[in-house]
Design a protein around this motif. Structure first.
Motif, mmCIF file in Angstrom:
data_model
loop_
_atom_site.group_PDB
_atom_site.id
_atom_site.type_symbol
_atom_site.label_atom_id
_atom_site.label_comp_id
_atom_site.label_asym_id
_atom_site.label_seq_id
_atom_site.Cartn_x
_atom_site.Cartn_y
_atom_site.Cartn_z
ATOM 1 N N PHE A 219 25.899 -4.934 -45.993
ATOM 2 C CA PHE A 219 26.514 -3.866 -46.777
ATOM 3 C C PHE A 219 25.542 -3.306 -47.812
ATOM 4 O O PHE A 219 25.309 -2.097 -47.859
ATOM 5 C CB PHE A 219 27.782 -4.363 -47.480
ATOM 6 N N ILE A 220 24.946 -4.166 -48.629
ATOM 7 C CA ILE A 220 24.059 -3.652 -49.684
ATOM 8 C C ILE A 220 22.778 -3.093 -49.084
ATOM 9 O O ILE A 220 22.216 -2.104 -49.576
ATOM 10 C CB ILE A 220 23.760 -4.727 -50.751
ATOM 11 N N ASP A 221 22.281 -3.683 -47.992
ATOM 12 C CA ASP A 221 21.063 -3.181 -47.353
ATOM 13 C C ASP A 221 21.249 -1.749 -46.861
ATOM 14 O O ASP A 221 20.324 -0.930 -46.937
ATOM 15 C CB ASP A 221 20.663 -4.081 -46.179
ATOM 16 N N ASN A 222 22.448 -1.450 -46.375
ATOM 17 C CA ASN A 222 22.725 -0.103 -45.873
ATOM 18 C C ASN A 222 23.170 0.853 -46.977
ATOM 19 O O ASN A 222 22.749 2.010 -47.016
ATOM 20 C CB ASN A 222 23.789 -0.166 -44.767
ATOM 21 N N ALA A 223 24.015 0.374 -47.877
ATOM 22 C CA ALA A 223 24.559 1.240 -48.916
ATOM 23 C C ALA A 223 23.479 1.715 -49.884
ATOM 24 O O ALA A 223 23.522 2.852 -50.362
ATOM 25 C CB ALA A 223 25.669 0.513 -49.685
ATOM 26 N N GLU A 228 25.359 3.521 -45.419
ATOM 27 C CA GLU A 228 26.760 3.145 -45.479
ATOM 28 C C GLU A 228 27.247 3.517 -46.868
ATOM 29 O O GLU A 228 26.486 3.452 -47.833
ATOM 30 C CB GLU A 228 26.935 1.634 -45.235
ATOM 31 N N LYS A 229 28.494 3.898 -46.970
ATOM 32 C CA LYS A 229 29.026 4.346 -48.251
ATOM 33 C C LYS A 229 29.559 3.174 -49.083
ATOM 34 O O LYS A 229 30.181 2.247 -48.545
ATOM 35 C CB LYS A 229 30.158 5.355 -48.035
ATOM 36 N N THR A 234 34.980 -1.693 -47.312
ATOM 37 C CA THR A 234 34.330 -2.863 -47.894
ATOM 38 C C THR A 234 33.937 -2.606 -49.340
ATOM 39 O O THR A 234 34.142 -3.467 -50.214
ATOM 40 C CB THR A 234 33.087 -3.245 -47.075
ATOM 41 N N GLY A 235 33.361 -1.445 -49.604
ATOM 42 C CA GLY A 235 32.916 -1.136 -50.961
ATOM 43 C C GLY A 235 34.061 -1.123 -51.953
ATOM 44 O O GLY A 235 33.951 -1.685 -53.060
ATOM 45 N N ILE A 236 35.165 -0.499 -51.593
ATOM 46 C CA ILE A 236 36.317 -0.436 -52.486
ATOM 47 C C ILE A 236 36.922 -1.825 -52.683
ATOM 48 O O ILE A 236 37.325 -2.198 -53.791
ATOM 49 C CB ILE A 236 37.360 0.561 -51.937
ATOM 50 N N PHE A 415 34.251 4.088 -59.173
ATOM 51 C CA PHE A 415 33.018 3.296 -59.196
ATOM 52 C C PHE A 415 32.194 3.554 -57.941
ATOM 53 O O PHE A 415 30.991 3.813 -58.002
ATOM 54 C CB PHE A 415 33.358 1.807 -59.322
ATOM 55 N N CYS A 416 32.843 3.486 -56.789
ATOM 56 C CA CYS A 416 32.141 3.652 -55.512
ATOM 57 C C CYS A 416 31.615 5.075 -55.343
ATOM 58 O O CYS A 416 30.499 5.284 -54.840
ATOM 59 C CB CYS A 416 33.067 3.284 -54.355
ATOM 60 N N GLU A 417 32.413 6.050 -55.751
ATOM 61 C CA GLU A 417 31.969 7.446 -55.655
ATOM 62 C C GLU A 417 30.729 7.683 -56.510
ATOM 63 O O GLU A 417 29.779 8.357 -56.077
ATOM 64 C CB GLU A 417 33.103 8.383 -56.099
#
Length: 435
Positions: A219-223, A228-229, A234-236, A415-417
């Motif tokens: 997740f963090i490698d892509n985001a 990845e958003k 997952t992020g939310i 936060f995610c946005e």
């Protein structure tokens, strides 16, 4: 006969000339050989055990190499340190050694071929198999290469007061992240502060807990590169978990620090503390055993996520040290070889620091130390620190947004946005987001 004498004389003359010529070559080589001087700018404080170990070994090495110099400039404030390194890099004045994390800015220096490959160095010295796997894997860049020597071995735990758990009616440590929230609520209901928080490096771990259990490090490698958003399921979910647990942090956590965080825990002002094994001197007695009322548990698993399990958790090697490619020489390799021949035992037995390779006679160490070394050696997938993986500018946004999220001033979606906006604005400076 006369001809033989002439030939003999000629041969003798040629031998003399050859010998003289070789002497000149050796003399020239000796003249060209310069004493080894290492200028090292470190992000470690003067009292840091790894830095003290390096200085001790440099002093010992100098006894047999009187012309050797190991000059250290310590800049413990991370922001000031990074600013200086960036300035030196922009003016092509980087020191022989400097500290770095495997983040975007440092990766850029490696791509410019300014840094010597530690993978190659360890192979050349024949020492790669001496290190814990994590010491070789933790500092890897996105492409799997390694340009950083790592000195420490750390495992992160939740440390807790057994008496406070008992008073709150808690009979076992939490097995899942959801259990951890339940434990926090029980402690709060019993009138106790559940978690001592203040060290922002540790606070920045919390948003990653859920994501690591759901997707591992993918997740963090892509985001961080916009592949990845953050504003995804997952992020939310991970932002929501961070907000849920932040309500159990000690009062004033956004303006506290690591010292205050530790003091609050040690004085029974909070039931739990999340930190790494670099803090064990504060948590143990003079014999290296945990203080009577303190125990620990690793990062709980997730009832919904199966990407990682109980043998996957936060373990790391701290900030690493890079070597400028132009500074590498046979003399430099000789010193580094000497360092690694002696580092593990000096760090462990003289400065009480867990090194990045197994010390000799580990069975003579305190039980806690043996347990930590075992956890370090047997860690499956280690969770990557988001603040290390994000580019510097996005990381600044992360710190700011995390405070707002934890204080309930923004929603997980907001936060995610905002994290996605930061990646879109800054990440292209460091990553090819079209890959």
């Amino acid at each position: 006969m006369k001809l033989k004498k002439v030939m003999a004389a000629t041969l003798a003359t040629m031998m003399c000339l050859s010998s003289f010529s070789m002497m000149n070559v050796w003399a020239d080589k000796k003249e060209d050989s310069k004493p080894l001087v290492i200028n090292y700018i470190s992000a470690r404080g003067e009292t840091d055990a790894a830095l003290k170990t390096l200085k001790k070994l440099a002093e010992d090495y100098k006894k047999d190499h009187p012309d050797f110099e190991f000059n250290v400039e310590s800049i413990a404030d991370r922001e000031t340190y990074l600013q200086k390194i960036k300035i030196l890099a922009s003016s092509n004045e980087l020191p022989d050694w400097f500290d770095a994390d495997p983040e975007a800015f440092f990766e850029g220096l490696c791509k410019k071929e300014l840094i010597y490959s530690v993978d190659n160095l360890y192979d050349e010295l024949g020492i790669k198999d001496k290190f814990f796997d994590i010491a070789l894997d933790y500092p890897k860049l996105s492409d799997g290469s390694n340009y950083l020597m790592t000195w420490q071995g750390n495992v992160e735990y939740f440390w807790y007061h057994k008496d406070m758990f008992e008073k709150a009616g808690i009979t076992e440590t939490p097995q899942t992240l959801e259990d951890l929230l339940d434990v926090c609520q029980k402690l709060k209901d019993a009138g106790m502060t559940p978690i001592s928080a203040g060290n922002y490096d540790m606070i920045m771990r919390y948003p990653a807990f859920k994501a690591f259990r759901l997707e591992g490090n993918d997740f963090i490698d892509n985001a961080r590169m916009g592949k990845e958003k953050f504003n995804s399921e997952t992020g939310i979910a991970t932002a929501q978990y961070a907000q849920d647990i932040a309500q159990y942090f000690s009062e004033g956590w956004t303006s506290s620090d690591a010292t205050a965080q530790m003091d609050l825990f040690l004085n029974n002002g909070a039931a739990m503390l999340y930190t790494g094994t670099w803090d064990t001197p504060d948590l143990t007695d003079d014999e290296g055993n945990l203080k009577d009322d303190i125990s620990m548990f690793k990062l709980p698993v997730d009832s919904e996520g199966t990407a990682t399990g109980e043998n996957d958790y936060y373990a790391n090697c701290g900030i690493g040290t890079a070597i400028l490619k132009d500074s590498m020489s046979d003399e430099m390799k000789d010193f580094i070889s000497y360092v690694w021949d002696n580092f593990a035992d000096t760090a462990m037995y003289e400065f009480n620091m867990l090194p990045s390779m197994m010390p000799s006679d580990p069975e003579k160490l305190p039980e806690l130390t043996q347990q930590i070394l075992s956890d370090l050696e047997n860690c499956g997938t280690f969770a990557q620190c988001w603040d290390v993986r994000l580019d510097p500018s996005t990381n600044e946004v992360y710190r700011k947004e995390l405070a707002s999220l934890g204080m309930g001033e923004s929603t997980p979606e907001e936060f995610c946005e905002n994290m996605d906006k930061a990646v879109e604005q800054y990440a292209s400076d460091y990553f090819d987001t079209e890959e």
